[in-house]
Design an enzyme around this catalytic site. Structure first.
Site, PDB file in Angstrom:
ATOM      1  N   HIS A  42      55.803 -17.989 -28.131  1.00 48.80           N
ATOM      2  CA  HIS A  42      54.500 -18.620 -27.932  1.00 48.80           C
ATOM      3  C   HIS A  42      54.646 -20.133 -28.056  1.00 48.80           C
ATOM      4  O   HIS A  42      55.451 -20.631 -28.846  1.00 48.80           O
ATOM      5  CB  HIS A  42      53.471 -18.087 -28.939  1.00 48.80           C
ATOM      6  CG  HIS A  42      52.129 -18.736 -28.752  1.00 48.80           C
ATOM      7  ND1 HIS A  42      51.503 -18.787 -27.526  1.00 48.80           N
ATOM      8  CD2 HIS A  42      51.314 -19.394 -29.621  1.00 48.80           C
ATOM      9  CE1 HIS A  42      50.356 -19.430 -27.651  1.00 48.80           C
ATOM     10  NE2 HIS A  42      50.216 -19.821 -28.906  1.00 48.80           N
TER      11      HIS A  42
ATOM     12  N   GLU B 121      40.556 -15.331 -24.993  1.00 50.97           N
ATOM     13  CA  GLU B 121      39.590 -15.754 -26.004  1.00 50.97           C
ATOM     14  C   GLU B 121      38.521 -16.644 -25.376  1.00 50.97           C
ATOM     15  O   GLU B 121      37.777 -17.318 -26.065  1.00 50.97           O
ATOM     16  CB  GLU B 121      40.295 -16.457 -27.158  1.00 50.97           C
ATOM     17  CG  GLU B 121      41.008 -17.727 -26.794  1.00 50.97           C
ATOM     18  CD  GLU B 121      41.526 -18.436 -28.040  1.00 50.97           C
ATOM     19  OE1 GLU B 121      42.545 -17.980 -28.577  1.00 50.97           O
ATOM     20  OE2 GLU B 121      40.900 -19.414 -28.469  1.00 50.97           O
TER      21      GLU B 121
ATOM     22  N   CYS C  36      45.784 -16.061 -29.313  1.00 54.84           N
ATOM     23  CA  CYS C  36      46.712 -16.279 -28.187  1.00 54.84           C
ATOM     24  C   CYS C  36      47.584 -15.075 -27.834  1.00 54.84           C
ATOM     25  O   CYS C  36      48.458 -15.175 -26.983  1.00 54.84           O
ATOM     26  CB  CYS C  36      47.599 -17.488 -28.477  1.00 54.84           C
ATOM     27  SG  CYS C  36      46.693 -19.029 -28.560  1.00 54.84           S
TER      28      CYS C  36
END
Lengths: 133, 357
Positions: B243, B87, B119
Site C-alpha cells: 500500500h 471509501e 484503503c
C-alpha cells in the site's frame, strides 16, 4: 423533487449505460433511442442491439450558457458522433477542452455523471464521448 | 490464518483506470502558504490524479471493470458477484455495485455488494471472490477497488488523496487465467489511526500514529506470516506491491521486509498519481501484471486504516502474454495527463459554497 424523473431514468438505463438500440429485423434499420415500431417499414419485429462504442465527431457545438444541472461542466461540447456502423447519435463530449475539438476526431464512449438531481436526488449516469488516446 | 482455496483460483482479466487530470503539489502548497519542497520530499509525491467534474467512484469502477472484461473476454452474464471496495461511495445508501453490474450487462442474476475498510476494501473483494469461485458457488467474480479520495482543504491529506480504480475478474484456475492466486493472509486489529465519522465529509487522522503501530505493523505482520506459511523468502518474488499512502512508507516497509527497490518499483505509482486509497494496491498490481512474464511470483500487501492488511501470493501464467494488449495499460493512463489548478479542483469537488452542482 424527482418523482417523475426516476421512472424515466430507470427505463432509459439500457440505452444510457450500454448504448442499447433497436434494430428492425425486417428492413435492418437501427434506432437510437430504441423504438418499438420501425419508422421505415412499420414492422413491429425489432430486436435489441448494442451500438459500437467508437466513432468520429461529425459536427459539434459548444455550450457556454449551460442549463441548470450542467453549469459545473460549462463550457462543454455537444456533438453528433458517427459510430463505426454509421449510426449517428447525439452526445456530450468529455475530457477535452472544446477549443481542441475537431470534426473527424476519433472518439469513444465512456460512462459519466450526466447530472445530479440536487444534493438529495438521484445521480443520473450515462454515456459521453471522449477523444481516443 | 492463511487462506488457501480448496480449488485453485486465478485472475482471468484485469484492468485499471486513472483520470486524466493532475494537481501538482505546488498548486496546493501555494494556496495554503506551505513549503512545496517539504511535502514533495516528505511524501515523495509530485502530483495527484484528480477526477473530472463528471467522474466519481462509480464511473471510475465502470471503466476499470470494462478493461478487465476486455482482457478476460468472458460473457458478462457469467459474472456471479460484483464487489466494489471504496471509501467514497457516491450514495451513502444505494449500492455502487449494481450500477457497475448494469453498465457491464451482468445483471440481474448475480450478487452485488459494496465493501468499506479505508484503503483495503479493494483487496477484500478479491478474497470474497476467491471463496465464492473456489467453492463453485459462482463461475466468475469481479473485485474492484475505486476511490475519489477526500482530503479536507488545507489538511496534509489533501496533498495525497487521489482518484483511480482497478478491477480483477476471478475464475477457477485454468489455461485462460493470467495468474493464479495461490493464497492470502489477513491481519486486523482495532487501531484508530484514521477515520471518518458518519455524515462528515472529510476524514481525521492520528498524525504520527499512522506509521509504526498502524501501517508498518499490519503490513509487516501480514507479509511475514504469509511468507512463513508458504516457506517463501523475499528473493523468491519478482515483484512486490505494498500500500502506498505516500512514497516513503512502501519503500521503508520493503526494506524492513528484505525487498529491493527493483522489486517494488513497477508497482509503486504514488509519486505520479497520489494515494488512490482502495485503488492503490489494485492499481499497483495492475501495473505489475501489465509487464509481468509467465512464472513471475508476486507478493501483494494492502493496508486499510482502522486497521488491517491483506497479503496475497500470486504466480503469473502463460495467458498473460496474449491478454496484455487487449486494453489500455496503467502506464498509458499515467502518461495521459492534463494539469489543473487548485481553484478548478475545488470547484470540481463541489467545495465552493453556493456553487451550482
Amino acid at each position: 423533487m424527482s418523482d417523475l424523473r426516476v421512472p424515466k431514468l430507470w427505463r432509459e438505463i439500457p440505452q444510457h449505460y450500454r448504448l442499447e438500440a433497436s434494430k428492425c429485423l425486417s428492413c435492418g434499420r437501427i434506432y437510437f433511442p430504441p423504438k418499438t415500431i420501425c419508422n421505415n417499414c412499420k414492422s413491429k419485429n425489432l430486436e435489441k442491439t448494442a451500438l459500437p462504442r467508437k466513432g468520429v465527431i461529425e459536427t459539434f457545438t459548444i455550450i457556454r450558457n449551460a442549463p441548470s444541472k450542467y453549469e459545473l461542466y460549462a463550457p462543454y461540447a455537444i456533438a453528433i458522433v458517427k459510430l463505426e456502423n454509421d449510426v449517428k447519435i447525439l452526445a456530450q463530449i468529455t475530457d477535452c477542452e472544446p477549443a481542441k475539438l475537431q470534426i473527424g476526431m476519433p472518439v469513444e464512449a465512456v460512462i459519466r455523471r450526466l447530472y445530479d438531481d440536487g444534493e438529495n436526488g438521484v445521480i443520473h449516469y450515462g454515456f459521453k464521448f471522449r477523444p481516443v488516446f | 490464518m492463511i487462506m488457501k482455496p480448496n480449488h485453485k483460483v486465478g485472475i482471468i482479466g484485469w484492468g485499471g483506470y486513472i483520470p486524466k487530470y493532475r494537481l501538482p503539489v505546488e498548486n496546493i502548497s501555494r494556496i495554503w502558504g506551505k513549503d512545496a519542497e517539504r511535502y514533495k520530499e516528505g511524501l515523495m509525491i509530485n502530483e495527484k490524479a484528480v477526477a473530472g467534474p463528471d467522474e466519481d467512484t462509480t464511473t471510475i469502477a465502470i471503466e476499470a471493470a470494462q478493461n478487465a472484461l476486455k482482457r478476460a473476454q468472458i460473457n458478462p452474464k457469467d459474472i456471479g458477484a460484483v464487489f466494489v471496495g471504496s471509501e467514497s461511495k457516491p450514495y451513502a445508501v444505494k449500492p455502487t455495485g449494481t450500477i457497475v453490474a448494469e453498465a457491464l450487462g451482468a445483471t440481474p442474476n448475480l450478487l452485488a455488494a459494496d465493501l468499506e475498510f479505508a484503503c483495503k476494501a479493494g483487496t477484500e473483494g478479491l478474497q470474497c471472490c476467491m471463496g465464492l469461485v473456489s467453492s463453485g458457488m459462482i463461475k466468475y467474480g469481479l473485485a474492484i477497488g475505486a476511490d475519489v479520495a477526500q482530503g479536507a482543504p488545507g489538511d496534509d491529506l489533501e496533498f495525497a488523496a487521489a482518484s483511480g480504480g482497478a478491477a480483477f475478474l476471478i475464475s477457477r484456475d485454468n489455461e485462460d487465467c493470467v495468474a493464479t492466486i495461490e493464497a492470502s493472509y489477513s491481519y486486523v486489529t482495532d487501531t484508530p489511526d484514521f477515520w471518518r465519522r458518519a455524515e462528515k465529509p472529510f476524514p481525521q487522522h492520528g498524525e504520527a500514529f499512522t506509521g509504526k503501530p498502524a501501517y508498518f505493523h499490519h503490513i509487516e505482520s501480514a507479509a511475514r506470516n504469509l511468507m512463513a506459511e508458504l516457506d517463501k523468502k523475499p528473493s523468491d518474488f519478482k515483484y512486490a506491491v505494498f500500500h502506498q499512502p505516500n512514497g516513503k512508507f512502501p519503500i521503508r516497509v520493503a526494506k524492513t521486509l528484505g525487498f529491493t527497490t527493483a522489486q517494488i518499483a513497477p508497482g509503486l505509482l504514488v509519486s505520479n498519481i497520489g494515494n488512490t486509497y482502495s485503488a492503490a494496491v489494485p492499481l499497483g498490481l495492475s501495473a505489475v501484471l501489465d509487464i509481468a512474464a509467465p512464472g513471475d511470483e508476486i507478493l501483494v500487501v494492502s493496508y486499510g486504516s482502522g486497521a488491517g492488511s491483506d497479503a496475497f501470493y500470486i504466480t503469473v501464467k502463460d495467458a498473460i502474454e496474449e491478454k496484455r494488449d487487449r486494453c489500455l495499460k496503467i502506464k498509458e493512463y499515467i502518461l495521459r495527463r492534463q494539469q489543473v489548478g487548485y481553484k478548478c479542483y475545488i470547484k470540481w469537488r463541489r467545495h465552493i459554497i453556493g456553487q451550482p452542482r
